[in-house]
Every structure is written in structure tokens, then in C-alpha cells.
Design an enzyme around this catalytic site. Sequence first.
Site, PDB file in Angstrom:
ATOM      1  N   TYR A 148      -1.756  -0.319  11.084  1.00 30.25           N
ATOM      2  CA  TYR A 148      -1.485  -1.033  10.131  1.00 30.25           C
ATOM      3  C   TYR A 148      -0.753  -1.021   9.219  1.00 30.25           C
ATOM      4  O   TYR A 148       0.570  -2.008   8.309  1.00 30.25           O
ATOM      5  CB  TYR A 148      -2.489  -0.373   9.254  1.00 30.25           C
ATOM      6  CG  TYR A 148      -3.119  -0.583   7.753  1.00 30.25           C
ATOM      7  CD1 TYR A 148      -3.168  -2.475   7.328  1.00 30.25           C
ATOM      8  CD2 TYR A 148      -2.847   0.294   6.736  1.00 30.25           C
ATOM      9  CE1 TYR A 148      -3.043  -2.675   6.013  1.00 30.25           C
ATOM     10  CE2 TYR A 148      -2.687  -0.836   5.653  1.00 30.25           C
ATOM     11  CZ  TYR A 148      -3.458  -1.671   4.709  1.00 30.25           C
ATOM     12  OH  TYR A 148      -2.916  -1.919   3.616  1.00 30.25           O
TER      13      TYR A 148
ATOM     14  N   LYS B   2       2.423  -2.901   7.737  1.00 29.30           N
ATOM     15  CA  LYS B   2       2.488  -3.673   6.018  1.00 29.30           C
ATOM     16  C   LYS B   2       3.892  -3.157   6.078  1.00 29.30           C
ATOM     17  O   LYS B   2       5.091  -3.869   4.967  1.00 29.30           O
ATOM     18  CB  LYS B   2       1.562  -2.755   4.945  1.00 29.30           C
ATOM     19  CG  LYS B   2       0.037  -2.751   4.803  1.00 29.30           C
ATOM     20  CD  LYS B   2       0.096  -4.677   4.664  1.00 29.30           C
ATOM     21  CE  LYS B   2      -0.069  -5.371   3.368  1.00 29.30           C
ATOM     22  NZ  LYS B   2      -0.551  -6.030   2.646  1.00 29.30           N
TER      23      LYS B   2
ATOM     24  N   THR C  56       0.530  -1.097   0.168  1.00 33.87           N
ATOM     25  CA  THR C  56       0.439   0.310  -0.151  1.00 33.87           C
ATOM     26  C   THR C  56       0.817   1.251  -0.070  1.00 33.87           C
ATOM     27  O   THR C  56       2.075   1.231   0.277  1.00 33.87           O
ATOM     28  CB  THR C  56      -1.429   0.331   1.034  1.00 33.87           C
ATOM     29  OG1 THR C  56      -0.995   1.386   1.538  1.00 33.87           O
ATOM     30  CG2 THR C  56      -0.126  -0.172   2.460  1.00 33.87           C
ATOM     31  N   ASP C  57       0.356   2.572  -0.624  1.00 27.80           N
ATOM     32  CA  ASP C  57       0.912   3.685  -0.389  1.00 27.80           C
ATOM     33  C   ASP C  57       1.043   4.010   1.283  1.00 27.80           C
ATOM     34  O   ASP C  57       1.516   5.606   1.016  1.00 27.80           O
ATOM     35  CB  ASP C  57       0.707   4.715  -1.684  1.00 27.80           C
ATOM     36  CG  ASP C  57      -1.143   4.623  -0.845  1.00 27.80           C
ATOM     37  OD1 ASP C  57      -1.076   4.597   0.307  1.00 27.80           O
ATOM     38  OD2 ASP C  57      -1.556   6.049  -1.575  1.00 27.80           O
ATOM     39  N   GLU C  58       0.123   3.764   2.412  1.00 32.03           N
ATOM     40  CA  GLU C  58       0.128   4.067   3.194  1.00 32.03           C
ATOM     41  C   GLU C  58       1.779   4.259   3.802  1.00 32.03           C
ATOM     42  O   GLU C  58       2.141   4.471   5.087  1.00 32.03           O
ATOM     43  CB  GLU C  58      -0.807   3.113   4.072  1.00 32.03           C
ATOM     44  CG  GLU C  58      -2.398   4.133   3.504  1.00 32.03           C
ATOM     45  CD  GLU C  58      -2.920   3.397   4.417  1.00 32.03           C
ATOM     46  OE1 GLU C  58      -3.360   3.323   5.768  1.00 32.03           O
ATOM     47  OE2 GLU C  58      -4.474   3.467   4.048  1.00 32.03           O
TER      48      GLU C  58
HETATM   49  P1  NAD Z   1      -9.970  -7.020   2.507  1.00 31.92           P
HETATM   50  O1  NAD Z   1      -9.848  -6.998   5.101  1.00 31.92           O
HETATM   51  O2  NAD Z   1     -10.559  -7.042   2.399  1.00 31.92           O
HETATM   52  O3  NAD Z   1      -9.793  -8.660   2.152  1.00 31.92           O
HETATM   53  C1  NAD Z   1      -7.850  -9.649   3.187  1.00 31.92           C
HETATM   54  C2  NAD Z   1      -8.289 -11.184   3.496  1.00 31.92           C
HETATM   55  O4  NAD Z   1      -7.501 -11.647   3.964  1.00 31.92           O
HETATM   56  C3  NAD Z   1      -9.754 -11.816   3.664  1.00 31.92           C
HETATM   57  O5  NAD Z   1     -10.462 -12.366   2.841  1.00 31.92           O
HETATM   58  C4  NAD Z   1      -9.279 -12.220   5.183  1.00 31.92           C
HETATM   59  O6  NAD Z   1      -9.694 -13.147   5.278  1.00 31.92           O
HETATM   60  C5  NAD Z   1      -7.663 -12.906   4.491  1.00 31.92           C
HETATM   61  N1  NAD Z   1      -6.727 -12.531   5.405  1.00 31.92           N
HETATM   62  C6  NAD Z   1      -6.364 -12.317   6.560  1.00 31.92           C
HETATM   63  N2  NAD Z   1      -5.931 -12.549   7.684  1.00 31.92           N
HETATM   64  C7  NAD Z   1      -6.163 -14.075   7.027  1.00 31.92           C
HETATM   65  C8  NAD Z   1      -4.570 -14.370   7.331  1.00 31.92           C
HETATM   66  N3  NAD Z   1      -3.769 -15.138   9.173  1.00 31.92           N
HETATM   67  N4  NAD Z   1      -4.279 -16.256   6.890  1.00 31.92           N
HETATM   68  C9  NAD Z   1      -5.245 -16.007   5.201  1.00 31.92           C
HETATM   69  N5  NAD Z   1      -6.004 -14.834   5.138  1.00 31.92           N
HETATM   70  C10 NAD Z   1      -6.113 -14.376   6.142  1.00 31.92           C
HETATM   71  O7  NAD Z   1      -8.494  -6.645   2.176  1.00 31.92           O
HETATM   72  P2  NAD Z   1      -8.000  -5.575   0.967  1.00 31.92           P
HETATM   73  O8  NAD Z   1      -8.905  -4.297   0.943  1.00 31.92           O
HETATM   74  O9  NAD Z   1      -8.742  -6.872  -0.584  1.00 31.92           O
HETATM   75  O10 NAD Z   1      -6.657  -6.076   0.287  1.00 31.92           O
HETATM   76  C11 NAD Z   1      -5.909  -7.124   0.065  1.00 31.92           C
HETATM   77  C12 NAD Z   1      -4.406  -6.723   0.484  1.00 31.92           C
HETATM   78  O11 NAD Z   1      -4.456  -5.261  -0.601  1.00 31.92           O
HETATM   79  C13 NAD Z   1      -4.350  -6.414   1.544  1.00 31.92           C
HETATM   80  O12 NAD Z   1      -2.079  -6.666   1.723  1.00 31.92           O
HETATM   81  C14 NAD Z   1      -3.972  -4.844   1.717  1.00 31.92           C
HETATM   82  O13 NAD Z   1      -2.871  -4.021   2.718  1.00 31.92           O
HETATM   83  C15 NAD Z   1      -3.309  -4.379   0.037  1.00 31.92           C
HETATM   84  N6  NAD Z   1      -4.102  -2.864  -0.056  1.00 31.92           N
HETATM   85  C16 NAD Z   1      -5.022  -3.065   0.096  1.00 31.92           C
HETATM   86  C17 NAD Z   1      -5.992  -1.501  -0.467  1.00 31.92           C
HETATM   87  C18 NAD Z   1      -7.295  -0.765  -0.333  1.00 31.92           C
HETATM   88  O14 NAD Z   1      -7.405   0.608  -0.932  1.00 31.92           O
HETATM   89  N7  NAD Z   1      -8.081  -1.512  -0.204  1.00 31.92           N
HETATM   90  C19 NAD Z   1      -4.677  -0.235  -1.487  1.00 31.92           C
HETATM   91  C20 NAD Z   1      -3.324  -0.946  -1.693  1.00 31.92           C
HETATM   92  C21 NAD Z   1      -3.579  -1.965  -0.923  1.00 31.92           C
HETATM   93  O1  TDX Z   2     -16.588   6.550   8.288  1.00 33.21           O
HETATM   94  C1  TDX Z   2     -15.142   6.757   7.846  1.00 33.21           C
HETATM   95  N1  TDX Z   2     -15.162   8.065   7.536  1.00 33.21           N
HETATM   96  C2  TDX Z   2     -13.976   8.357   7.283  1.00 33.21           C
HETATM   97  O2  TDX Z   2     -14.236  10.270   7.088  1.00 33.21           O
HETATM   98  C3  TDX Z   2     -14.567   6.000   6.812  1.00 33.21           C
HETATM   99  C4  TDX Z   2     -14.272   4.377   7.213  1.00 33.21           C
HETATM  100  C5  TDX Z   2     -13.480   6.636   6.969  1.00 33.21           C
HETATM  101  N2  TDX Z   2     -13.721   7.649   6.562  1.00 33.21           N
HETATM  102  C6  TDX Z   2     -11.805   8.692   6.600  1.00 33.21           C
HETATM  103  C7  TDX Z   2     -10.977   8.660   6.659  1.00 33.21           C
HETATM  104  C8  TDX Z   2      -9.772   8.325   5.372  1.00 33.21           C
HETATM  105  O3  TDX Z   2      -9.229   9.669   5.259  1.00 33.21           O
HETATM  106  O4  TDX Z   2     -12.075   8.127   4.743  1.00 33.21           O
HETATM  107  C9  TDX Z   2     -10.988   7.908   4.147  1.00 33.21           C
HETATM  108  C10 TDX Z   2     -10.760   6.783   3.606  1.00 33.21           C
HETATM  109  O5  TDX Z   2     -10.923   5.724   4.828  1.00 33.21           O
HETATM  110  P1  TDX Z   2     -10.631   3.998   4.484  1.00 33.21           P
HETATM  111  O6  TDX Z   2     -11.817   3.438   4.057  1.00 33.21           O
HETATM  112  O7  TDX Z   2     -10.900   3.544   6.007  1.00 33.21           O
HETATM  113  O8  TDX Z   2      -9.417   4.009   3.604  1.00 33.21           O
HETATM  114  P2  TDX Z   2      -7.688   4.073   4.416  1.00 33.21           P
HETATM  115  O9  TDX Z   2      -7.828   4.212   5.855  1.00 33.21           O
HETATM  116  O10 TDX Z   2      -7.879   5.081   3.357  1.00 33.21           O
HETATM  117  O11 TDX Z   2      -7.028   3.320   3.922  1.00 33.21           O
HETATM  118  C11 TDX Z   2      -7.491   1.909   2.807  1.00 33.21           C
HETATM  119  O12 TDX Z   2      -6.691   2.443   1.523  1.00 33.21           O
HETATM  120  C12 TDX Z   2      -5.292   1.600   2.024  1.00 33.21           C
HETATM  121  C13 TDX Z   2      -7.043   0.648   3.126  1.00 33.21           C
HETATM  122  O13 TDX Z   2      -8.785   0.515   4.276  1.00 33.21           O
HETATM  123  C14 TDX Z   2      -5.779   0.032   3.234  1.00 33.21           C
HETATM  124  O14 TDX Z   2      -6.030  -1.212   3.496  1.00 33.21           O
HETATM  125  C15 TDX Z   2      -5.338   0.864   2.513  1.00 33.21           C
HETATM  126  O15 TDX Z   2      -3.555  -0.005   2.560  1.00 33.21           O
END
Ligand code: NAD
Ligand code: TDX
Length: 342
Positions: A149, A153, A122-124
Site C-alpha cells: 500500500y 502511494k 499519507t505519512d506511511e
Molecule cells: P477509502 O478506502 O475509504 O475510499 C477509497 C475510495 O476510492 C472508495 O470510494 C473507492 O470506491 C474509490 N476507488 C478505489 N479504487 C478506485 C478506482 N480505481 N477508480 C475510482 N475510484 C476508486 O479510503 P480513505 O481512507 O477515504 O482514503 C482516501 C485517500 O486518503 C487515499 O488516497 C488514502 O491513501 C489517503 N489517506 C488515508 C488516510 C486514512 O487514515 N484513511 C490517511 C492519510 C491518507
Molecule cells: O484489527 C486490527 N487490529 C490492530 O491492532 C486492525 C485493523 C488494525 N490494528 C492496528 C494496526 C495499526 O497499527 O491498528 C493500527 C491502525 O490500523 P489501520 O486502521 O488498518 O490503519 P493503518 O494501517 O495505520 O493505515 C491507515 O492510516 C494511514 C489507513 O488505512 C491508510 O490508508 C492511511 O494511509
Amino acid sequence: MKMFITGGAGFIGSNFIRYILTKYPHYSVINYDKLTYAGNLENLKDFERYDNYKFIKGDISNQELVDHLVKDCDIIVHFAAESHVDRSVDAPEDFIKTNILGTFTLLEVARKYNIRFHHISTDEVFGDLLLEDPGQFDEKTAYDPSSPYSAAKASSDHLVRAYHRTYGLPITISNCSNNYGPYQFPEKVIPLFVTNLIEGRKVPLYGDGKNVRDWIHVDDHNAGVDAIIHKGKIGETYCLGADSEKSNKDLTMTILNQMGFGEEMIEFVADRLGHDRRYAINSNKAQAELGWKPVISFEEGIRRTVQWYIANEGWWKNIQSGEYRNYKPEEQQPDQKSDFLI
Ligand code: NAD
Ligand code: TDX
């Protein structure tokens, strides 16, 4: 190619499996997932009967099971993680266990068999930027994570890189910006806000609503991962993003307008602890080296995504009720692929 995909029952992983099995019907996929609260097998209902798709329930920290399953695979594509920042603030332990120790376990098995390893990050990990700062993150940006988190990562990224440098493990890493699209768990801001509005509830905007996120449609992210897997240079990191920076307030107004609501549906609530102010990703390297570029505009992507949650109320209502945890896929029939079920 035989892919071992971790976290394939989650948001991005399930969209990735759909993408891969549609684009490469001759590939086979093992979806290895612990099914935490974020894992939902309903996300992949339409692939249950495919001969080249198998689901296996398991934890990435289970070295013996991973070893047994992975040895004849060509690549590990590692999505599994605890992913929600607010949960990491409330209870960091699982983030350390899965994101750091779980990744370490996978790397140990990959090292044993010298299996190609693509790590989804992630970019975080780069921390945040100032609102006034015109800069962007890129592959050379120093790591400076803010939340449990992102610190976990970041730690996993370092381990993956160290396994390349120390043991020569063939790895690649992608650091992507905020994803949105279908099947995103309704704790994240876009599906939370859309589903609240469908039910006539207000949307909780943190702090002053000025925090900025850089949005990319999940299909564009997954196309980038596909490009890295097939064309990326071993040992390299690629930043993926779609140049779609939006303040949370602007994002919220877009959703409200599209759904026919006004600003009165916003409820400003207490800010997230340590809330990163701004993310922005420069994806020039991936675009130049891989021939990849995002193709879904923010406007079109958000329109389609809002429509998807409206059309798939049953999917998120099952999550709200907890019913999704009882879902049993077809594979669990005794005569079908039961050897793959743990
Ligand atoms: P998500 O939370 O929707 O899915 C995570 C999945 O991993 C789930 O199916 C969960 O059951 C599984 N999991 C968790 N712990 C586990 C374990 N110990 N063993 C096996 N499986 C396990 O997450 P997502 O949003 O789909 O993110 C997927 C990946 O992408 C993550 O690595 C996250 O850091 C990265 N990522 C997410 C975003 C975003 O915006 N969502 C952006 C950049 C990177
Ligand atoms: O109820 C809310 N109100 C609100 O203002 C929630 C849930 C979030 N927010 C804000 C917080 C953030 O600035 O919205 C923005 C986005 O929040 P999230 O959806 O929780 O995402 P973020 O924290 O940016 O992280 C996501 O993007 C990067 C994913 O959850 C991560 O897994 C990924 O790495």
C-alpha cells in the site's frame, strides 16, 4: 470552482464533499468513484438532490471517460485509492493498478488540459519511526515505504512531483497521518473495534499493541486540504497531522472505557506482516504557511466518533450484510442528471 473529486464515495472523500458543499455552496462537485467495496453512496445521501453535486461511476484508469468529464473542471482532488494495508499484504495487485497506474492516467489527462491537481497522500510513504525515537516525519523526510500500500502511494507521490518538474503541471500534495471519524469503513481499527464492542465481540489487537499511530479527525484533515487548495504554493508538499500519538493499546483502552468495557475484551492476535512501529507527523509548515491548524482534540473527536457509530448502526450493518452495494441514489431517476451516470 468546479471540482473533480476522485474517491468521493469513500471515507475521507465523502467527508470532504460534505465539507466543501457546506462551506462553499456556490462550488460544484463531480464525485468520480469506481464503487469498490470501500465506496458507499449512502455516505452522501443528503447531497443527492443538490444541483451542484453529481456522482459518476467510473475507474480512474478509464482515460477516455476521465478526459470527457474533467476538461471543464478547475481542479482534480485525488482521493481514490486502495487504502487498507492488510488487504495490500494479502493481494497487492489492485494497489498497483489503482494507486500507481490510476494516478498516472489522471495525471496524463490533467497534463493535457493543464488542470490543477491536488494529490491526497499519507505519512506511511515515509516508513516508520522507532518507539524510542523522539523524531517526526516532515516534508524533507526521505521516502521509505514498508507495505505494498505505502509503496504504491509513494510511487504515486513521485509521479505527481515529476509531472510538476517535467511538464509544469500545477500540483500540490498532502501527506496526512491516520484519520478517524464518521463513515470510515469498518475494516479500519477504530470503526472495527467500536462496532465489535457494540455487538459484544472482542477486539483483535495486533502483536504487542505498542505500535503508535498519530491520529487526526477527518474534518481537520479536510480543512487542511481546503487550505492547500486555496492558499497552498504550487509544487509544494504539506504534511498534515494533529500531534495525537497513541499506542494501539492506549487507543483501545480509550474506546473500551468510553463504551463501558474492560481490558478483558482485548484479544491479542498475530501481528501484521511488516507492521510499521510508529508514525508521527510534524505539520509546522502547513500551520505556518496556510493559517491552518487542527481544532478537534483527540478526546473530543473519539467521543463524537464512538457516538456516531452507536447512533448510525444502520449504516455499518448495511456494510456487514452487503446491502450497501444495492443502494441506488436519487440521481439514478431517469429525469434527474442521468446524463452523468455511466
Ligand atoms: P477509502 O478506502 O475509504 O475510499 C477509497 C475510495 O476510492 C472508495 O470510494 C473507492 O470506491 C474509490 N476507488 C478505489 N479504487 C478506485 C478506482 N480505481 N477508480 C475510482 N475510484 C476508486 O479510503 P480513505 O481512507 O477515504 O482514503 C482516501 C485517500 O486518503 C487515499 O488516497 C488514502 O491513501 C489517503 N489517506 C488515508 C488516510 C486514512 O487514515 N484513511 C490517511 C492519510 C491518507
Ligand atoms: O484489527 C486490527 N487490529 C490492530 O491492532 C486492525 C485493523 C488494525 N490494528 C492496528 C494496526 C495499526 O497499527 O491498528 C493500527 C491502525 O490500523 P489501520 O486502521 O488498518 O490503519 P493503518 O494501517 O495505520 O493505515 C491507515 O492510516 C494511514 C489507513 O488505512 C491508510 O490508508 C492511511 O494511509
